[in-house]
Design a protein around this motif. Structure first.
Motif, PDB file in Angstrom:
ATOM      1  N   MET A   1       0.685  -1.085  -0.047  1.00 40.56           N
ATOM      2  CA  MET A   1      -0.065   0.030  -0.046  1.00 40.56           C
ATOM      3  C   MET A   1       0.744   1.299   0.044  1.00 40.56           C
ATOM      4  N   LYS A   2       0.859   2.314  -1.008  1.00 37.80           N
ATOM      5  CA  LYS A   2       1.333   3.324  -0.950  1.00 37.80           C
ATOM      6  C   LYS A   2       1.204   4.274   0.201  1.00 37.80           C
ATOM      7  N   LYS A   3       2.352   4.985   0.714  1.00 41.27           N
ATOM      8  CA  LYS A   3       2.398   5.868   1.584  1.00 41.27           C
ATOM      9  C   LYS A   3       2.081   7.234   1.022  1.00 41.27           C
ATOM     10  N   VAL A   4       0.955   7.995   1.536  1.00 46.23           N
ATOM     11  CA  VAL A   4       0.729   9.273   1.096  1.00 46.23           C
ATOM     12  C   VAL A   4       0.749  10.340   2.020  1.00 46.23           C
ATOM     13  N   MET A   5       1.473  11.483   1.937  1.00 45.93           N
ATOM     14  CA  MET A   5       1.257  12.423   2.699  1.00 45.93           C
ATOM     15  C   MET A   5       0.437  13.530   2.258  1.00 45.93           C
ATOM     16  N   PHE A   6      -0.737  13.856   2.838  1.00 44.41           N
ATOM     17  CA  PHE A   6      -1.316  15.103   2.580  1.00 44.41           C
ATOM     18  C   PHE A   6      -1.106  16.233   3.464  1.00 44.41           C
ATOM     19  N   ILE A   7      -0.602  17.296   2.788  1.00 48.18           N
ATOM     20  CA  ILE A   7      -0.027  18.399   3.626  1.00 48.18           C
ATOM     21  C   ILE A   7      -0.794  19.708   3.024  1.00 48.18           C
ATOM     22  N   SER A   8      -1.036  20.601   3.997  1.00 47.48           N
ATOM     23  CA  SER A   8      -1.380  21.818   3.654  1.00 47.48           C
ATOM     24  C   SER A   8      -1.425  23.017   4.798  1.00 47.48           C
ATOM     25  N   SER A   9      -1.613  24.153   4.500  1.00 45.78           N
ATOM     26  CA  SER A   9      -1.419  25.047   5.855  1.00 45.78           C
ATOM     27  C   SER A   9      -2.869  24.964   6.456  1.00 45.78           C
ATOM     28  N   THR A  10      -3.155  25.481   7.371  1.00 45.81           N
ATOM     29  CA  THR A  10      -4.368  25.569   8.323  1.00 45.81           C
ATOM     30  C   THR A  10      -5.306  26.462   7.398  1.00 45.81           C
ATOM     31  N   LEU A  18      -9.109  18.195   3.174  1.00 46.75           N
ATOM     32  CA  LEU A  18      -9.791  17.173   3.985  1.00 46.75           C
ATOM     33  C   LEU A  18     -11.031  16.922   3.143  1.00 46.75           C
ATOM     34  N   GLN A  19     -11.291  17.570   2.113  1.00 45.37           N
ATOM     35  CA  GLN A  19     -12.204  16.956   1.144  1.00 45.37           C
ATOM     36  C   GLN A  19     -11.913  15.743   0.450  1.00 45.37           C
ATOM     37  N   LEU A  20     -10.477  15.524   0.394  1.00 43.69           N
ATOM     38  CA  LEU A  20      -9.828  14.449  -0.098  1.00 43.69           C
ATOM     39  C   LEU A  20     -10.001  13.192   0.724  1.00 43.69           C
ATOM     40  N   SER A  21     -10.642  13.361   2.006  1.00 42.52           N
ATOM     41  CA  SER A  21     -10.678  12.174   3.095  1.00 42.52           C
ATOM     42  C   SER A  21     -11.073  10.884   2.381  1.00 42.52           C
ATOM     43  N   PRO A  22     -12.189  10.774   1.396  1.00 42.09           N
ATOM     44  CA  PRO A  22     -12.468   9.410   0.958  1.00 42.09           C
ATOM     45  C   PRO A  22     -11.063   8.552   0.462  1.00 42.09           C
ATOM     46  N   LEU A  23     -10.079   9.165   0.020  1.00 45.65           N
ATOM     47  CA  LEU A  23      -8.831   8.709  -0.512  1.00 45.65           C
ATOM     48  C   LEU A  23      -8.039   8.186   0.609  1.00 45.65           C
ATOM     49  N   PHE A  24      -8.143   8.537   1.832  1.00 45.93           N
ATOM     50  CA  PHE A  24      -7.253   7.922   2.978  1.00 45.93           C
ATOM     51  C   PHE A  24      -7.689   6.643   2.929  1.00 45.93           C
ATOM     52  N   LYS A  25      -8.964   5.825   2.844  1.00 45.23           N
ATOM     53  CA  LYS A  25      -8.900   4.405   2.821  1.00 45.23           C
ATOM     54  C   LYS A  25      -8.125   3.707   2.031  1.00 45.23           C
ATOM     55  N   GLN A  28      -1.805   4.296   2.870  1.00 48.49           N
ATOM     56  CA  GLN A  28      -1.310   4.405   4.209  1.00 48.49           C
ATOM     57  C   GLN A  28      -1.117   5.762   4.271  1.00 48.49           C
ATOM     58  N   TYR A  29      -1.716   6.744   5.033  1.00 52.56           N
ATOM     59  CA  TYR A  29      -1.958   8.041   4.757  1.00 52.56           C
ATOM     60  C   TYR A  29      -1.413   9.048   6.057  1.00 52.56           C
ATOM     61  N   THR A  30      -0.995   9.845   6.014  1.00 53.44           N
ATOM     62  CA  THR A  30      -0.545  10.805   7.064  1.00 53.44           C
ATOM     63  C   THR A  30      -1.131  12.296   6.689  1.00 53.44           C
ATOM     64  N   ILE A  88       0.593  14.839  -1.625  1.00 51.30           N
ATOM     65  CA  ILE A  88      -0.591  15.664  -2.124  1.00 51.30           C
ATOM     66  C   ILE A  88      -0.880  16.797  -1.214  1.00 51.30           C
ATOM     67  N   SER A  89      -0.807  17.927  -1.946  1.00 52.07           N
ATOM     68  CA  SER A  89      -1.082  19.290  -1.342  1.00 52.07           C
ATOM     69  C   SER A  89      -2.093  20.329  -1.953  1.00 52.07           C
ATOM     70  N   THR A  90      -2.695  21.015  -1.010  1.00 49.52           N
ATOM     71  CA  THR A  90      -3.681  22.069  -1.628  1.00 49.52           C
ATOM     72  C   THR A  90      -2.892  23.415  -1.206  1.00 49.52           C
ATOM     73  N   GLY A  91      -1.585  23.452  -0.651  1.00 45.19           N
ATOM     74  CA  GLY A  91      -0.991  24.812  -0.393  1.00 45.19           C
ATOM     75  C   GLY A  91      -1.073  24.990   0.921  1.00 45.19           C
ATOM     76  N   SER A  92      -0.689  26.108   1.328  1.00 47.31           N
ATOM     77  CA  SER A  92       0.193  27.184   0.731  1.00 47.31           C
ATOM     78  C   SER A  92       1.570  26.862   1.133  1.00 47.31           C
ATOM     79  N   HIS A  93       2.098  28.163   1.810  1.00 44.55           N
ATOM     80  CA  HIS A  93       3.598  28.064   2.128  1.00 44.55           C
ATOM     81  C   HIS A  93       3.952  26.865   3.185  1.00 44.55           C
ATOM     82  N   THR A  94       3.258  26.683   3.830  1.00 38.23           N
ATOM     83  CA  THR A  94       3.557  25.323   4.718  1.00 38.23           C
ATOM     84  C   THR A  94       4.065  24.207   3.933  1.00 38.23           C
ATOM     85  N   ALA A  95       3.448  23.814   2.661  1.00 37.94           N
ATOM     86  CA  ALA A  95       3.843  22.709   1.720  1.00 37.94           C
ATOM     87  C   ALA A  95       4.798  22.869   1.030  1.00 37.94           C
ATOM     88  N   VAL A  96       5.403  23.965   0.803  1.00 38.18           N
ATOM     89  CA  VAL A  96       6.370  24.294  -0.278  1.00 38.18           C
ATOM     90  C   VAL A  96       7.667  23.330   0.177  1.00 38.18           C
TER      91      VAL A  96
END
Length: 156
Positions: A1-10, A18-25, A28-30, A88-96
């Protein structure tokens, strides 16, 4: 199972992520975001799959000048600890920084430009666009600004 990190600013970026949460299943996500009073409860929902970076905005440049380098180092630490296959990121500066770390290690980067911009590029989008494996825009008008992007429609 691929490890996927979802990262974004608050805030709105995290809301989009978090709209992508159906992908979490499917993976192996963080989740990585900035720690604020409004999102500390993510740990209640997602447990030890949530990691935090320090919160700062460019509106307080003095604090930001210290927090951003700290977050760069913390991002490197989290990357080496988690070893994701995909970012996978929706931005912003935190994710760069995380996107550039992943690029250095030749991992896949999927960047989704924010829904909030219809006619202008974000600073983070400008920085990540050249290295992203998939750069997705939520408005067709953004394809004029990012000609190699993919139109994905709204994630809401």
């Amino acid at each position: 199972m691929k490890k996927v990190m979802f990262i974004s600013s608050t805030g709105g970026h995290l809301n989009e992520l978090l709209q992508l949460s159906p992908l979490f299943k499917k993976y192996q996500y963080t989740i990585v975001t900035e720690k604020t009073d409004s999102n500390v409860s993510l740990r209640n929902q997602y447990g030890n799959k949530v990691f935090y970076l320090a919160y700062a905005t460019k509106h307080n440049m003095l604090k930001y000048m210290f927090v951003f380098p700290f977050n760069c180092l913390r991002s490197l630490y989290l990357y080496l600890k988690i070893r994701p296959d995909v970012i996978i990121s929706t931005g912003s500066h935190t994710a760069v920084p995380m996107c550039y770390i992943a690029h250095f290690f030749k991992k896949k980067i999927i960047y989704i430009e924010t829904f909030a911009n219809i006619y202008t590029k974000t600073v983070a989008g400008k920085i990540v666009y050249p290295i992203a494996d998939h750069f997705i825009v939520q408005w067709e008008s953004m394809l004029e600004l990012y000609p190699d992007a993919e139109y994905g429609g709204w994630i809401f």
